[in-house]
Write a protein that holds these residues in place. Structure first.
Motif, PDB file in Angstrom:
ATOM      1  N   ASP A 105      -0.073   3.935  -3.497  1.00  0.00           N
ATOM      2  CA  ASP A 105       0.993   4.182  -2.521  1.00  0.00           C
ATOM      3  C   ASP A 105       2.324   4.014  -3.253  1.00  0.00           C
ATOM      4  O   ASP A 105       2.630   2.934  -3.749  1.00  0.00           O
ATOM      5  N   LEU A 106       3.083   5.097  -3.351  1.00  0.00           N
ATOM      6  CA  LEU A 106       4.378   5.056  -4.045  1.00  0.00           C
ATOM      7  C   LEU A 106       5.550   4.752  -3.119  1.00  0.00           C
ATOM      8  O   LEU A 106       6.650   4.474  -3.592  1.00  0.00           O
ATOM      9  N   TYR A 107       5.334   4.828  -1.785  1.00  0.00           N
ATOM     10  CA  TYR A 107       6.497   4.923  -0.897  1.00  0.00           C
ATOM     11  C   TYR A 107       6.713   3.784   0.088  1.00  0.00           C
ATOM     12  O   TYR A 107       7.845   3.507   0.458  1.00  0.00           O
ATOM     13  N   SER A 108       5.659   3.125   0.554  1.00  0.00           N
ATOM     14  CA  SER A 108       5.859   2.228   1.698  1.00  0.00           C
ATOM     15  C   SER A 108       6.756   1.041   1.369  1.00  0.00           C
ATOM     16  O   SER A 108       7.413   0.496   2.250  1.00  0.00           O
ATOM     17  N   ASN A 109       6.806   0.634   0.083  1.00  0.00           N
ATOM     18  CA  ASN A 109       7.674  -0.494  -0.262  1.00  0.00           C
ATOM     19  C   ASN A 109       9.142  -0.094  -0.295  1.00  0.00           C
ATOM     20  O   ASN A 109      10.015  -0.888   0.045  1.00  0.00           O
ATOM     21  N   ALA A 129       8.283  -0.355  -5.404  1.00  0.00           N
ATOM     22  CA  ALA A 129       7.091  -1.018  -5.931  1.00  0.00           C
ATOM     23  C   ALA A 129       5.909  -0.087  -5.687  1.00  0.00           C
ATOM     24  O   ALA A 129       5.774   0.484  -4.604  1.00  0.00           O
ATOM     25  N   VAL A 130       5.091   0.096  -6.706  1.00  0.00           N
ATOM     26  CA  VAL A 130       3.872   0.898  -6.581  1.00  0.00           C
ATOM     27  C   VAL A 130       2.756  -0.044  -6.157  1.00  0.00           C
ATOM     28  O   VAL A 130       2.577  -1.113  -6.750  1.00  0.00           O
ATOM     29  N   THR A 131       2.011   0.323  -5.097  1.00  0.00           N
ATOM     30  CA  THR A 131       0.942  -0.552  -4.638  1.00  0.00           C
ATOM     31  C   THR A 131      -0.417   0.114  -4.817  1.00  0.00           C
ATOM     32  O   THR A 131      -0.533   1.343  -4.768  1.00  0.00           O
ATOM     33  N   ASN A 139      -8.483  -5.812  -1.330  1.00  0.00           N
ATOM     34  CA  ASN A 139      -7.309  -6.298  -2.058  1.00  0.00           C
ATOM     35  C   ASN A 139      -6.243  -5.212  -2.087  1.00  0.00           C
ATOM     36  O   ASN A 139      -6.521  -4.076  -2.465  1.00  0.00           O
ATOM     37  N   TRP A 140      -5.013  -5.591  -1.695  1.00  0.00           N
ATOM     38  CA  TRP A 140      -3.888  -4.657  -1.727  1.00  0.00           C
ATOM     39  C   TRP A 140      -2.763  -5.352  -2.463  1.00  0.00           C
ATOM     40  O   TRP A 140      -2.200  -6.339  -1.993  1.00  0.00           O
ATOM     41  N   LYS A 141      -2.440  -4.818  -3.645  1.00  0.00           N
ATOM     42  CA  LYS A 141      -1.475  -5.478  -4.515  1.00  0.00           C
ATOM     43  C   LYS A 141      -0.333  -4.537  -4.886  1.00  0.00           C
ATOM     44  O   LYS A 141      -0.511  -3.328  -5.019  1.00  0.00           O
ATOM     45  N   SER A 142       0.836  -5.140  -5.092  1.00  0.00           N
ATOM     46  CA  SER A 142       1.933  -4.441  -5.753  1.00  0.00           C
ATOM     47  C   SER A 142       1.675  -4.568  -7.249  1.00  0.00           C
ATOM     48  O   SER A 142       1.484  -5.677  -7.756  1.00  0.00           O
TER      49      SER A 142
END
Length: 219
Positions: A105-109, A129-131, A139-142
């Motif tokens: 995910d490139l955008y939600s942050n 931040a790329v997540t 697990n969902w990490k930046s």
């Protein structure tokens, strides 16, 4: 949650453009073997990142040089228990691995989306931040952060565990130069590649995932 990690790009030394141009004119082959993996991925890169490539003048994969190896940041991002609300806003822009077990995910942050009535309202941030979300392990990490001088623009999965982040970074003159990050979700690391081509402003490039976000208004 907002990630206040320092601007990764700020620590990067500017390339010696003259030296790199000289080496490009002397040889078209990558020096040593650090770039061979990137060259081996050339057909996938040219097919999957064609619009991104076309936005740079005189693009050639053999001109990229490995600058660094970095570990994933691994900062906790969000809870994975219920993704329906997140998917409703961001799913078109996500990039799923070939086996659909992970997404990037490139955008939600950097872009907060909110539904107000029938409209989707966006609030933008200069930082990104790329997540990485693993749907099996929950697990969902930046995994990496950037300030305003750099941005990741495209994602290309090349195997169930390896992916490429394609982006741009401002040089000393404020012109955008390409950056390719070869990521590995097993090793939890990036190999960082840079080249000295300049983005052609007349190409009017827009990141493919960004154009898929259904934004009605910006605040």
């Amino acid at each position: 949650g907002k990630n206040n990690a320092p601007d990764e790009a700020a620590n990067l030394s500017a390339n010696d453009t003259t030296a790199s141009k000289q080496s490009e004119s002397q040889t078209n082959k990558p020096e040593g073997n650090t770039e061979t993996e990137l060259s081996a991925l050339q057909p996938l890169i040219e097919k999957g990142l064609s619009k991104w490539i076309q936005s740079f003048k005189n693009f050639h994969i053999d001109s990229f040089r490995q600058d660094d190896v970095r570990q994933f940041q691994e900062s906790d991002y969000q809870n994975v228990s219920d993704l329906s609300q997140f998917y409703a806003l961001y799913k078109p822009s996500l990039s799923f691995s070939p086996d659909s077990s992970q997404f990037i995910d490139l955008y939600s942050n950097g872009i907060s989306l909110e539904k107000k009535g029938k409209k989707i309202i966006a609030i933008g941030d200069v930082d990104q931040a790329v997540t990485l979300c693993n749907l099996k392990t929950k697990n969902w990490k930046s995994i990496i952060s950037f300030g305003p001088s750099a941005a990741m623009e495209e994602v290309l999965w090349v195997s169930p565990v390896k992916f490429i982040l394609a982006g741009s970074m401002q040089n000393d003159e404020g012109k955008q130069q390409p950056v390719l990050l070869l990521g590995d979700t097993n090793e939890k690391s990036f190999r960082w590649f840079e080249a000295s081509f300049i983005r052609d402003e007349s190409a009017k490039y827009q990141a493919s995932g960004f154009s898929k976000l259904k934004i009605d208004e910006w605040e």
